[in-house]
Structures are given as structure tokens and as C-alpha cells.
Design a protein around this motif. Structure first.
Motif, short mmCIF file in Angstrom:
data_model
loop_
_atom_site.label_atom_id
_atom_site.label_comp_id
_atom_site.label_asym_id
_atom_site.label_seq_id
_atom_site.Cartn_x
_atom_site.Cartn_y
_atom_site.Cartn_z
N THR A 224 0.98 -1.07 -0.11
CA THR A 224 -0.40 0.26 -0.27
C THR A 224 0.86 0.86 0.45
O THR A 224 1.97 1.22 -0.21
CB THR A 224 -1.05 -0.16 1.02
OG1 THR A 224 -0.26 0.28 2.51
CG2 THR A 224 -1.44 -1.46 1.05
N ASN A 225 0.52 2.34 0.83
CA ASN A 225 0.94 3.88 0.33
C ASN A 225 1.80 4.29 -0.26
O ASN A 225 2.49 4.79 -0.60
CB ASN A 225 2.15 3.18 2.04
CG ASN A 225 1.55 3.43 2.59
OD1 ASN A 225 0.27 2.59 2.90
ND2 ASN A 225 1.74 4.42 4.09
N PHE A 226 1.11 3.79 -1.95
CA PHE A 226 1.15 4.14 -3.26
C PHE A 226 1.96 5.77 -3.06
O PHE A 226 0.92 6.54 -2.71
CB PHE A 226 0.84 3.82 -4.56
CG PHE A 226 1.18 2.58 -4.53
CD1 PHE A 226 2.71 1.85 -5.07
CD2 PHE A 226 0.68 0.99 -3.85
CE1 PHE A 226 3.00 0.50 -5.63
CE2 PHE A 226 1.31 0.21 -3.87
CZ PHE A 226 2.15 -0.53 -4.84
N ASN A 227 2.62 6.66 -3.94
CA ASN A 227 2.20 8.38 -4.49
C ASN A 227 0.82 8.14 -5.53
O ASN A 227 0.73 7.48 -6.23
CB ASN A 227 3.49 8.53 -4.35
CG ASN A 227 3.63 8.36 -5.83
OD1 ASN A 227 3.36 7.02 -6.82
ND2 ASN A 227 4.95 8.36 -5.98
N GLY A 241 1.14 4.18 -14.53
CA GLY A 241 1.17 5.02 -12.88
C GLY A 241 0.27 4.71 -12.18
O GLY A 241 -0.32 4.02 -12.69
N TRP A 242 -0.51 4.89 -11.36
CA TRP A 242 -0.93 4.55 -10.58
C TRP A 242 -1.94 5.97 -9.90
O TRP A 242 -1.08 6.89 -9.73
CB TRP A 242 -0.20 3.45 -9.43
CG TRP A 242 1.34 3.98 -9.18
CD1 TRP A 242 1.10 4.68 -7.81
CD2 TRP A 242 2.22 3.93 -9.53
NE1 TRP A 242 2.63 4.85 -7.28
CE2 TRP A 242 3.39 4.75 -8.59
CE3 TRP A 242 2.54 3.35 -10.97
CZ2 TRP A 242 4.08 4.62 -8.67
CZ3 TRP A 242 4.01 3.61 -10.95
CH2 TRP A 242 4.52 3.84 -9.88
N ASP A 243 -2.80 5.68 -8.23
CA ASP A 243 -2.60 7.22 -7.91
C ASP A 243 -2.92 5.77 -6.43
O ASP A 243 -2.47 4.57 -6.06
CB ASP A 243 -4.13 7.62 -8.20
CG ASP A 243 -5.32 5.88 -7.36
OD1 ASP A 243 -5.10 5.00 -7.13
OD2 ASP A 243 -6.55 6.59 -8.03
N ARG A 244 -2.74 6.84 -5.29
CA ARG A 244 -2.53 6.42 -3.79
C ARG A 244 -3.49 5.80 -3.17
O ARG A 244 -3.10 4.80 -2.29
CB ARG A 244 -2.70 8.19 -3.49
CG ARG A 244 -4.43 8.35 -2.95
CD ARG A 244 -3.90 10.35 -1.86
NE ARG A 244 -2.75 10.77 -2.35
CZ ARG A 244 -1.66 11.17 -1.12
NH1 ARG A 244 -2.18 10.32 -0.11
NH2 ARG A 244 -0.85 11.60 -1.72
N ASN A 245 -4.11 4.93 -3.80
CA ASN A 245 -5.75 4.05 -3.41
C ASN A 245 -5.15 2.78 -4.12
O ASN A 245 -5.90 1.53 -3.38
CB ASN A 245 -6.62 4.89 -4.19
CG ASN A 245 -7.06 5.93 -2.83
OD1 ASN A 245 -6.96 6.11 -1.85
ND2 ASN A 245 -8.10 6.86 -4.33
N LEU A 246 -4.14 2.83 -4.95
CA LEU A 246 -3.85 0.87 -5.64
C LEU A 246 -3.29 0.46 -3.86
O LEU A 246 -2.39 0.18 -3.29
CB LEU A 246 -2.92 1.28 -6.18
CG LEU A 246 -2.64 0.16 -6.22
CD1 LEU A 246 -2.94 -0.82 -6.94
CD2 LEU A 246 -0.84 0.23 -7.49
N HIS A 247 -4.57 -0.93 -4.44
CA HIS A 247 -3.67 -1.75 -3.06
C HIS A 247 -3.28 -3.29 -4.06
O HIS A 247 -4.02 -3.42 -4.83
CB HIS A 247 -4.68 -2.34 -1.95
CG HIS A 247 -4.36 -3.31 -0.56
ND1 HIS A 247 -5.60 -3.89 -0.83
CD2 HIS A 247 -3.36 -3.75 -0.54
CE1 HIS A 247 -5.26 -5.51 0.63
NE2 HIS A 247 -3.71 -4.81 0.24
#
Length: 321
Positions: A224-227, A241-247
Motif C-alpha cells: 500500500t502507500n503508493f504515491n 502510473g497509479w494513484d495513492r489508493n492502489l492496494h
């Protein structure tokens, strides 16, 4: 070498394999240490012509591999051709892979059942549109792709997906740590196995915060804890890319002494309209892994920006005077 010594060496090798892959006793775990390569002829998403076919037969897999090799042969420009390309890497630099994954799946994506990455949410699709538009005519380095900026590569992920070269990994395993070193972009993910919780939600990292645990003979990595990386899977150039909610949940297990089964689960409700899963196999490699010095040799980035600025100049003033 005498027959006795040869037989002794062979017996020792067999015993080592038995020790490694016998059913683990209490507290014992498989040994993933070593070098692994994920290059494959299996695509990320299932091609349209395969529709609902999740697996190849052995004969179909062999035919797909032949077609894949043929498609990736070095093309020779026709004499007098006006558009012969810009001189990108030729096939000697590529490592497309020549075999399907060992499970003979027709795509790396396994869920949804159609083998395709789910659609982006409306908000995520808009972010992707802005990112792609900026990459088509970047005003600065920040507008270029994450790969061009040497910030994130498909191979390192996570999840770790094969690319057309440098799809190599080294795993180092101890009692309380599981380390995954990706050749490109020389990233090392250090996964603690001591039961600690994730770091506070206010701390964000490019590759997230991983914690690991054993489930029988499978190593499970929870991240967790992606930027907020200003992009989503499918970004131009093959990266993402991704967002901060990626689990992200990853599972590592051994199919046989030389085959690692890598499975992953994506749960990101603000990016995708539904969760999705994938899996691929990696084969043991003799290595070695070399340093991928991206920034030190990244002449492409300033040259790309110069090229875009040059394209904006009037035709009657090509040198910008």
C-alpha cells in the motif's frame, strides 16, 4: 574425473534438489534465491481473436510462439523507402521472450475472465487523457513518461511485468526479509517478514510500502502507500502510473525447481471500474544482472525536448533565430 567422483557429485546434486523441493517441514519455506527472467511470448491482455480462450493447448502454444518469433524479426527497409524509422534499438538489444508462460495461459491478465484490463473510472480516464496529451508535446521533463524520466519501469512495477528487454530479477531471502531486485530500473524492494504493520498513511512511496508473510509454501507481499504518479495503467510507451489508493497483493511460489509462479491482484477503486488479477511464470537465469544506469545515460530526455521545441518553430526560421 573418476567414476566414483562423478557419481558422488551427481548424488550430491540430487540430494540438494530433494532438500530444496521436498515438502517443507514445520517452519521451513521454499528457497526463492537466485536470478529469474520473465520475458515471454504471452501478452499482457488476451488478443481479440482468442476471445474466451484462457489456455493454449501444447500445439497451439507452439504455433503462437512461432508466430511471435516471426513478428519480432528484424525488419529491413525497402530500398528507397521514405519512412525507414528513426533508428531505435534493433533486435540484438531486445529480449522479447520466445516461449509462452509455463501454464500456457493466453494472457497475463487472468481476471476478468476475458483476459483484459478493466476500464478506467471516469476520473482516471481524464487523468490519463491529460497525461497522454502532455507526452505528445511536453513543455518540460515532468510532462514526459515515467520511463523517460527514469522514475518507474514496467519490469520493476509493482506489479512486475515483462518488457522487451531487461526483464531480470534477483531475489535474496533471509529469515526476516525478502528482497526483490529488478534490473530495470535497478530498484530493490525490501520486504520485511517480521509482522510489522504498514507505515503511516501520510508517507507515500513510488513503489509503495510492502510487508510480507508466508502462507504455506507461498510468499505473499501486501503493498500500500503508493504515491500519486499522475498516470494509470496503459500509459503511452507501455509503462504505467497509479494513484495513492492502489492496494497490491503479490504471491510467489515454485512450480518446479526452475519455474517461479508470480501472481498479483490489483485493487484500486478510484482508478479501475473493478479489481483485476494476473499471473506469469519466470525461469531461472544464470545472470549476471548488470547495473541499469538510466539517468547517467539518459541523453534521450533533453534531446526529445529539443526536438519538440524545434518542431514548434516556423518553417522559415528552422534554427530559432
Amino acid at each position: 574425473m573418476s567414476k566414483r567422483i562423478w557419481c558422488g557429485a551427481l548424488l550430491l546434486a540430487v540430494l540438494n534438489l530433494v532438500r530444496l523441493f521436498a515438502a517443507p517441514g514445520p517452519g521451513a519455506h521454499p528457497n526463492f534465491e537466485g536470478l529469474w527472467n520473465s520475458a515471454t511470448a504471452t501478452p499482457l491482455e488476451r488478443p481479440g481473436q482468442l476471445k474466451d480462450k484462457a489456455f493454449f493447448t501444447p500445439e497451439e502454444a507452439a504455433d503462437w510462439e512461432r508466430q511471435f518469433i516471426d513478428r519480432n524479426q528484424e525488419s529491413v527497409p525497402e530500398p528507397g523507402a521514405k519512412n525507414a524509422g528513426t533508428g531505435t534499438y534493433n533486435t540484438i538489444y531486445r529480449e522479447f521472450g520466445t516461449r509462452t508462460v509455463k501454464t500456457r495461459r493466453t494472457s497475463i491478465v487472468t481476471d476478468p475472465a476475458d483476459g483484459r484490463i478493466p476500464a478506467l473510472t471516469t476520473a482516471a480516464a481524464e487523468v490519463k487523457r491529460r497525461r497522454v496529451d502532455a507526452m505528445r508535446n511536453p513543455t518540460g521533463a515532468e510532462d514526459t513518461g515515467l520511463q523517460d524520466q527514469c522514475l518507474a519501469f514496467l519490469t520493476a512495477g509493482p506489479p512486475m511485468l515483462p518488457y522487451s528487454y531487461n526483464s531480470n530479477y534477483q531475489i535474496v531471502q533471509t529469515k526476516d526479509t525478502f528482497v526483490i531486485h529488478a534490473e530495470m530500473n535497478h530498484d530493490a524492494r525490501i520486504v520485511p517478514l517480521d509482522g510489522r504493520p504498514h507505515i503511516p498513511a501520510g508517507i507515500r512511496r513510488w513503489m509503495g510500502d510492502p510487508v510480507g508473510r508466508w502462507e504455506g509454501t507461498t510468499m505473499v507481499v501486501d503493498t500500500t502507500n503508493f504515491n500519486d504518479a499522475d498516470g494509470f495503467y496503459g500509459e503511452a510507451g507501455g509503462n504505467f502510473g497509479w494513484d495513492r489508493n492502489l492496494h497490491l497483493i503479490e504471491r510467489f511460489s515454485l512450480l518446479d525447481p526452475d519455474t517461479l509462479l508470480y501472481r498479483f491482484e490489483i485493487d484500486d477503486a478510484t482508478a479501475f471500474t473493478q479489481p483485476w488479477k494476473g499471473e506469469l511464470t519466470m525461469v531461472r537465469s544464470t545472470g549476471p544482472i548488470y547495473e541499469f544506469a538510466c539517468h547517467e545515460g539518459n541523453y534521450a530526455l533533453p534531446n526529445m525536448l529539443r526536438g519538440f521545441r524545434a518542431s514548434e518553430r516556423p518553417e522559415n526560421n528552422p534554427v530559432g533565430r
